[in-house]
Design an enzyme around this catalytic site. Structure first.
Site, PDB file in Angstrom:
ATOM      1  N   ASP B 193       0.718  -1.165  -0.026  1.00 47.92           N
ATOM      2  CA  ASP B 193       0.051  -0.101  -0.076  1.00 47.92           C
ATOM      3  C   ASP B 193       0.884   1.130  -0.024  1.00 47.92           C
ATOM      4  OD1 ASP B 193      -2.869   1.524   0.917  1.00 47.92           O
ATOM      5  OD2 ASP B 193      -1.426   2.084   2.372  1.00 47.92           O
ATOM      6  N   LYS B 197       1.306   4.324  -3.025  1.00 45.75           N
ATOM      7  CA  LYS B 197       1.278   5.896  -2.891  1.00 45.75           C
ATOM      8  C   LYS B 197       2.540   6.312  -2.974  1.00 45.75           C
ATOM      9  CE  LYS B 197      -2.237   4.736   0.827  1.00 45.75           C
ATOM     10  NZ  LYS B 197      -2.387   4.522   2.374  1.00 45.75           N
TER      11      LYS B 197
END
Lengths: 423, 423
Positions: B193, B197
């Site tokens: 994750d 990003k």
């Protein structure tokens, strides 16, 4: 892409910073720069003095110029200069917080009538992106609270007082020697600068025009080394906080004053000349934005940022950025400091006798003030004692009444300081 | 002002949050919402189930809809759904970091061809305003470095490990029970994750397309209670850091891994599920933006913010927001982790004999590694000792060579962990 033609008014530290940063952007052409003294030697490579004028009206009346960058400061004569620019259909990028705080309504109204826009990211918190985010990407939010460190000079002084256990006077002197404070430090240390900034930020955050004259303002000149020490023992750091909040009844509470900030609070950790803004809104929750609040380069980041956004928008459309138009027809209903509720730190000099603490307790009680901590801080040579009181959440008017009543008691020699507390 | 007509794809926590926030904005009309299960009971007042469909193509092929809000996640089938939407000239607002990291180039190219835009503030750091500020008000800057806490789940786990001296396994279990971690926590705890990003954020900050497949990624599963304890003794907090930097030669270093962060660093103070981004640029200097990185409401702040900005712009002009168009034709030249330079924390189990420290020192020296601290952390029952080494700035490849060589020595029983250090 057609080059954007700009004039710069003001060529001190910030103006020079803007000039230098703009050298990397070939699509921006600087037509003219207005200065106080044309003959002053400038420390800039390959600088052509012919670009200078000592008459700012040569810029605002120049039909070639699209955008006026104003980094001169002051209200007079800047207000007249910028109204002339706006009437001549020039967009404005300004860092002038005093002018916006005092004359913003008039300027924005005039700008609307003339279909030009005023951008002012640099006016609040230097390089920290706050004005444009509040107006654009955060616009889904109902912002209810702002608590911020918006003045680098006072934060620097308070940091040094805390780190090195200096008096206010010594810390101020050192800050002046290092260029962090001006020779006349009034604008910073009395909280004027922070008040201008919080008036601007509250206005756009709450969507209601906040009146600078109704902002309660208290500076840091009465903070003593003893206050800092007592605060530290209690788990707090003293900071000059600019705050604004929307109360349950819709009234607005905007003020600038020193506060004891709980050590675990993110704002307590902001040291030296750094600025930081904590903003609370729904649905975003708490945001904290931290960075350099002053200085040539950070300020230039915001000025040139405004200019480049404006340039891109003008390229794609004739109409101004819709989200950048200020339109606060509603006037904020600002409350007086007496109506606010806070926790308090009270430093008292009392006779060193067994009755003193009882009297403090009794008078506080009579005035609806619950005490959460009361500490005796040692005995003075004249047999008086320093007493520090921390209260629970109380009404300011009640606290002021209690202090007046305390001063009438023979046992109470002096109220040394009254500060508000943020947990 | 004409109402903007939107379709929402995905109606879980975030989708529902977006729906609720949009109820305050009468100028946005929700035409259709695509869900997995039409018959599921929804906890929303006055909700009309007729707005639901289980076929997202009914949204992307609906000529009435101007903007598609995608909060469904996943690459497949979302990529196909959104490419259909774009070909049908619909603007996109998405929170899908995985899709953008893996297929962003294709989507942005297609969007440009179809003269629509893709906004994705919610894809990075939830409610923190970062994507739009980097593209607009910060666009005068050359951004050289990002160091960030971009994953709330791992920051929550590491905070609890530190506060309560828990093992990774116990902290993970508690986080799962409290809803901070998913049943299959892989995407968070292994750093996927955060990597999605930082790939998005590095691409827009450095203006070069960063390849998600070339990002070094290491999760937090190997962090032990002992590592946290040793770090604390040395003045550090362990955080999962997503970082990106432009090196002097123009090459790009992007990675995600746990780091020992010096306690005085602002990122060391970011606890629980909070996210924080430190960004370094010229002329702005250091900025730190902190807030909620996930959750229905903060994410809705960014989704609806994107939508309202888009709406205002579409009202004033037919052309998309100039500053919002992604246009990274240049590919980042990303370096391998072996080529990076860092300070290191190395935890070693060695025989408890006088030669062990000498061997560590000798092998580090041979591999160009200067040691700044070496600490023995106590003797185990089997007469081995835990030794912690902190190095000066060294090349990762040299460190890996030294570790391989150390493991060949009879005195070295195990390399327990190798972590990088941020001061």
């Amino acid at each position: 892409m057609k080059a954007l033609k700009v004039g710069i008014i003001g060529f001190g530290t910030v103006g020079t910073g803007v000039y230098k940063v703009l050298q990397s952007f070939p699509n921006v052409e600087i037509i003219k720069i207005a200065v106080k003294n044309i003959n002053k030697k400038r420390e800039i490579e390959n600088f052509d003095n012919n670009i200078l004028t000592d008459n700012p009206y040569e810029i605002v009346n120049n039909p070639e110029i699209d955008v006026v960058i104003e980094v001169a400061g002051n209200v007079d004569p800047t207000f007249d200069i910028l109204t002339t620019a706006i009437k001549n259909k020039k967009h404005i990028v300004t860092a002038n917080k005093e002018l916006l705080a005092k004359k913003g309504s008039e300027l924005f109204k005039l700008a609307k009538e003339n279909n030009v826009i005023i951008l002012y990211e640099a006016a609040v918190a230097g390089g920290i992106p706050i004005i444009m985010p509040v107006k654009t990407i955060l616009c889904a939010n109902k912002i209810s609270k702002i608590a911020a460190i918006l003045n680098g000079t006072t934060n620097y002084i308070l940091t040094k007082m805390s780190e090195k256990e200096l008096s206010y006077e010594t810390a101020l002197k050192q800050a002046q020697e290092l260029g962090y404070a001006e020779t006349d430090p009034t604008g910073d240390v009395e909280g004027f600068d922070a008040a201008y900034k919080i008036s601007i930020l509250s206005t756009i955050s709450f969507n209601k025009k906040v009146d600078i004259n109704k902002i309660y303002r208290e500076g840091i000149t009465k903070i003593t080394a003893q206050d800092i020490k007592s605060a530290k023992e209690l788990g707090y750091t003293i900071k000059l906080i600019a705050m604004g909040q929307v109360l349950e009844d819709g009234k607005i509470d905007v003020r600038v004053h020193p506060m004891l900030v709980a050590r675990k609070h993110l704002l307590a950790k902001i040291d030296n000349a750094t600025n930081s803004i904590m903003l609370t809104g729904y649905p975003v929750g708490d945001l904290v934005l931290t960075g350099a609040g002053a200085g040539a380069e950070p300020t230039a980041s915001s000025v040139v940022g405004d200019l480049l956004v404006l340039s891109a928008e003008l390229e794609s459309s004739d109409s101004p950025l819709p989200q950048a138009v200020c339109n606060h027809s509603e006037i904020a209903d600002q409350i007086d400091i007496g109506e606010t509720y806070n926790e308090y730190y009270i430093s008292i000099t009392a006779s060193n006798n067994p009755g003193a603490i009882g009297i403090i307790g009794t008078i506080c009680g009579k005035n609806n003030i619950n005490i959460s901590t009361i500490m005796q801080k040692g005995i003075n040579e004249d047999n008086t004692a320093e007493i520090v009181v921390i209260t629970e959440r109380s009404k300011e008017a009640d606290v002021q009444n209690a202090l007046a009543e305390l001063l009438k008691s023979n046992n109470i020699k002096n109220i040394n300081n009254l500060l508000r507390v943020m947990n």
